[in-house]
Design a protein around this motif. Sequence first.
Motif, PDB file in Angstrom:
ATOM      1  N   PRO A   1       0.815  -1.225   0.000  1.00 15.56           N
ATOM      2  CA  PRO A   1       0.000   0.000   0.000  1.00 15.56           C
ATOM      3  C   PRO A   1       0.850   1.277   0.000  1.00 15.56           C
ATOM      4  N   LYS A   2       0.371   2.268  -0.698  1.00 13.64           N
ATOM      5  CA  LYS A   2       0.949   3.617  -0.782  1.00 13.64           C
ATOM      6  C   LYS A   2       2.175   3.724  -1.679  1.00 13.64           C
ATOM      7  N   THR A   3       2.328   2.788  -2.563  1.00 13.03           N
ATOM      8  CA  THR A   3       3.493   2.824  -3.455  1.00 13.03           C
ATOM      9  C   THR A   3       3.144   3.308  -4.878  1.00 13.03           C
ATOM     10  N   GLY A   4       1.871   3.660  -5.107  1.00 11.64           N
ATOM     11  CA  GLY A   4       1.481   4.104  -6.447  1.00 11.64           C
ATOM     12  C   GLY A   4       0.467   3.176  -7.093  1.00 11.64           C
ATOM     13  N   THR A   5      -0.215   2.402  -6.276  1.00  8.76           N
ATOM     14  CA  THR A   5      -1.204   1.430  -6.774  1.00  8.76           C
ATOM     15  C   THR A   5      -2.304   2.106  -7.597  1.00  8.76           C
ATOM     16  N   THR A   6      -2.802   3.234  -7.094  1.00 11.42           N
ATOM     17  CA  THR A   6      -3.917   3.929  -7.764  1.00 11.42           C
ATOM     18  C   THR A   6      -3.501   4.328  -9.185  1.00 11.42           C
ATOM     19  N   TRP A   7      -2.321   4.841  -9.302  1.00 15.09           N
ATOM     20  CA  TRP A   7      -1.784   5.283 -10.602  1.00 15.09           C
ATOM     21  C   TRP A   7      -1.633   4.088 -11.545  1.00 15.09           C
ATOM     22  N   LEU A   8      -1.036   3.024 -11.021  1.00 12.05           N
ATOM     23  CA  LEU A   8      -0.810   1.841 -11.846  1.00 12.05           C
ATOM     24  C   LEU A   8      -2.130   1.207 -12.285  1.00 12.05           C
TER      25      LEU A   8
ATOM     26  N   TYR B   1       6.888  -0.415  -6.743  1.00 17.37           N
ATOM     27  CA  TYR B   1       7.473  -0.110  -5.433  1.00 17.37           C
ATOM     28  C   TYR B   1       7.973   1.326  -5.421  1.00 17.37           C
ATOM     29  N   ARG B   2       8.315   1.797  -4.220  1.00 16.44           N
ATOM     30  CA  ARG B   2       8.588   3.233  -4.056  1.00 16.44           C
ATOM     31  C   ARG B   2       9.559   3.447  -2.899  1.00 16.44           C
ATOM     32  N   ASN B   3      10.238   4.552  -2.929  1.00 19.87           N
ATOM     33  CA  ASN B   3      11.124   4.973  -1.843  1.00 19.87           C
ATOM     34  C   ASN B   3      10.449   4.756  -0.487  1.00 19.87           C
TER      35      ASN B   3
ATOM     36  N   VAL C   1       5.580   8.080   5.025  1.00 17.38           N
ATOM     37  CA  VAL C   1       4.816   9.326   5.207  1.00 17.38           C
ATOM     38  C   VAL C   1       3.417   9.195   4.599  1.00 17.38           C
ATOM     39  N   SER C   2       3.354   8.603   3.421  1.00 17.80           N
ATOM     40  CA  SER C   2       2.061   8.422   2.753  1.00 17.80           C
ATOM     41  C   SER C   2       1.155   7.506   3.593  1.00 17.80           C
ATOM     42  N   TYR C   3       1.735   6.439   4.109  1.00 16.29           N
ATOM     43  CA  TYR C   3       1.010   5.476   4.949  1.00 16.29           C
ATOM     44  C   TYR C   3       0.499   6.160   6.226  1.00 16.29           C
TER      45      TYR C   3
ATOM     46  N   LYS D   1       9.222   1.064 -10.744  1.00 14.66           N
ATOM     47  CA  LYS D   1       9.518   1.918  -9.586  1.00 14.66           C
ATOM     48  C   LYS D   1       8.788   3.252  -9.776  1.00 14.66           C
ATOM     49  N   TYR D   2       8.075   3.653  -8.735  1.00 19.26           N
ATOM     50  CA  TYR D   2       7.254   4.874  -8.778  1.00 19.26           C
ATOM     51  C   TYR D   2       8.071   6.076  -9.255  1.00 19.26           C
ATOM     52  N   GLU D   3       9.242   6.253  -8.678  1.00 22.38           N
ATOM     53  CA  GLU D   3      10.063   7.421  -9.021  1.00 22.38           C
ATOM     54  C   GLU D   3      10.530   7.358 -10.486  1.00 22.38           C
TER      55      GLU D   3
ATOM     56  N   LEU E   1      -4.657  11.342 -19.054  1.00 20.01           N
ATOM     57  CA  LEU E   1      -5.862  10.878 -18.349  1.00 20.01           C
ATOM     58  C   LEU E   1      -5.527  10.400 -16.940  1.00 20.01           C
ATOM     59  N   CYS E   2      -4.418   9.665 -16.821  1.00 24.84           N
ATOM     60  CA  CYS E   2      -4.069   9.031 -15.535  1.00 24.84           C
ATOM     61  C   CYS E   2      -3.141   9.883 -14.678  1.00 24.84           C
ATOM     62  N   SER E   3      -2.850  11.087 -15.133  1.00 25.50           N
ATOM     63  CA  SER E   3      -1.919  11.911 -14.353  1.00 25.50           C
ATOM     64  C   SER E   3      -2.542  12.292 -13.016  1.00 25.50           C
ATOM     65  N   PHE E   4      -1.689  12.537 -12.056  1.00 32.06           N
ATOM     66  CA  PHE E   4      -2.140  12.929 -10.716  1.00 32.06           C
ATOM     67  C   PHE E   4      -3.029  14.174 -10.806  1.00 32.06           C
ATOM     68  N   GLU E   5      -2.568  15.169 -11.566  1.00 32.23           N
ATOM     69  CA  GLU E   5      -3.310  16.429 -11.651  1.00 32.23           C
ATOM     70  C   GLU E   5      -4.703  16.187 -12.209  1.00 32.23           C
TER      71      GLU E   5
ATOM     72  N   LEU F   1      -8.497  10.655  -0.380  1.00 29.30           N
ATOM     73  CA  LEU F   1      -7.295  10.240   0.355  1.00 29.30           C
ATOM     74  C   LEU F   1      -6.287   9.508  -0.528  1.00 29.30           C
ATOM     75  N   TYR F   2      -6.770   9.005  -1.666  1.00 24.34           N
ATOM     76  CA  TYR F   2      -5.842   8.319  -2.576  1.00 24.34           C
ATOM     77  C   TYR F   2      -4.997   9.311  -3.373  1.00 24.34           C
ATOM     78  N   PHE F   3      -5.356  10.597  -3.270  1.00 21.11           N
ATOM     79  CA  PHE F   3      -4.636  11.611  -4.057  1.00 21.11           C
ATOM     80  C   PHE F   3      -4.173  12.696  -3.090  1.00 21.11           C
ATOM     81  N   ARG F   4      -3.022  12.523  -2.518  1.00 21.98           N
ATOM     82  CA  ARG F   4      -2.557  13.466  -1.505  1.00 21.98           C
ATOM     83  C   ARG F   4      -1.628  14.494  -2.144  1.00 21.98           C
ATOM     84  N   LYS F   5      -0.333  14.189  -2.263  1.00 18.56           N
ATOM     85  CA  LYS F   5       0.616  15.171  -2.830  1.00 18.56           C
ATOM     86  C   LYS F   5       1.363  14.624  -4.033  1.00 18.56           C
ATOM     87  N   ALA F   6       1.626  13.301  -3.992  1.00 18.92           N
ATOM     88  CA  ALA F   6       2.411  12.655  -5.055  1.00 18.92           C
ATOM     89  C   ALA F   6       3.757  13.354  -5.256  1.00 18.92           C
ATOM     90  N   LYS F   7       4.361  13.748  -4.151  1.00 20.15           N
ATOM     91  CA  LYS F   7       5.617  14.508  -4.242  1.00 20.15           C
ATOM     92  C   LYS F   7       6.786  13.625  -3.808  1.00 20.15           C
TER      93      LYS F   7
END
Length: 319
Positions: free
Chosen positions: A64-71, A147-149, A155-157, A213-215, A252-256, A281-287
């Motif tokens: 969880p919180k590694t970019g699942t929504t985006w993927l 996966y993600r940093n 922090v996301s979790y 990798k998310y980054e 279409l799938c971009s965070f913005e 809550l699935y779209f916080r900062k993506a930073k």
Amino acid sequence: MEPIATMENTLEPVAQHTCSWLNNSMKLLNYQGFWNIEDFHEGALLAQKTFMAQSSDVFICSYPKTGTTWLKALAFAIITREKFDESSSPLLTTLPHDCVPYLEKDLKKIEENRNNSKHFPLVSTHLPYTALPRSIVSSNCKIVYIYRNIKDVIVSYYHFVTKLSNTRVVDAPFEEAFNEFYRGISWCGPYWDHILGYWQASHDDGHKILFLKYEDMKKDIASNVKRLAEFIGYPFSNEEENAGVIDNIIKLCSFENLRNLEVNKSGYHRPDDPYRVENQLYFRKAKDGDWKEYFTDEMIEKIDKLMDEKLSGTGLVLK
Ligand code: A3P
């Protein structure tokens, strides 16, 4: 941590843990070496015992919180692009999590659809590799793992679990959240073991598992979307590429774009669930690097050392 059973191969969890930094509002169960939210445990077991994967299936697997929504959004847009374009996609009116069934919760729905010949290849899961239903491991299906940093995941979790409808903890102590995560106690944790399970399997069978990798996706989304499409068996033709189909899916799938859609700004995911989640809550900062606002020097040192120990020799970088 209270031990409640010690027998090997038991179907009972072997330990339970209540998160004090969440005012004891979240209970985790340890089963087969990983922690799960109590509410998801039964569904995970049932899936493990009964789910039959098909060779055309594509599993979106993640911690969880590694970019699942985006993927999920990207894979859904890729697979459905002949039917829907960027102006008619269900993603415009549906949370990405409601576009892709979740194995631990939607098993019945997945099976009903399959029995009614409404087979849809995408299924998501947060299960660790070793806990996947055996049919997933033994069939020719595909697995995409993101996966993600680790610092941004923590922090996301932290933000996510403090805002669930049955936790709602204001000003939860980040230090306690960090320490618990560091000890491996988190939803689907230990995070590093979750990654290592899929990483090892991807080395054993590179045709089956794609590691993203998310980054890296943020740095070069176009080539990663092409890789993803090819891997899951829906490659883009030259005509599609020239017609801008890839760019349209990326937009279409971009965070913005997703975070500003009405559906993702309001309403709940699984409104009847005790852990119902506000879609926003699935779209916080993506930073990348948001962790710098939260980590002390001591935390940085501790987590970097742990990652060096846990991931040594893998080439994986989570720091
Ligand atoms: P932050 O909390 O750092 O903002 P998951 O989907 O696995 O729950 O991961 C959630 C994280 O992915 C959140 O990170 C969220 O903001 C980010 N995210 C959601 N949609 C995204 C998108 N379309 N592109 C990039 N990141 C996205």
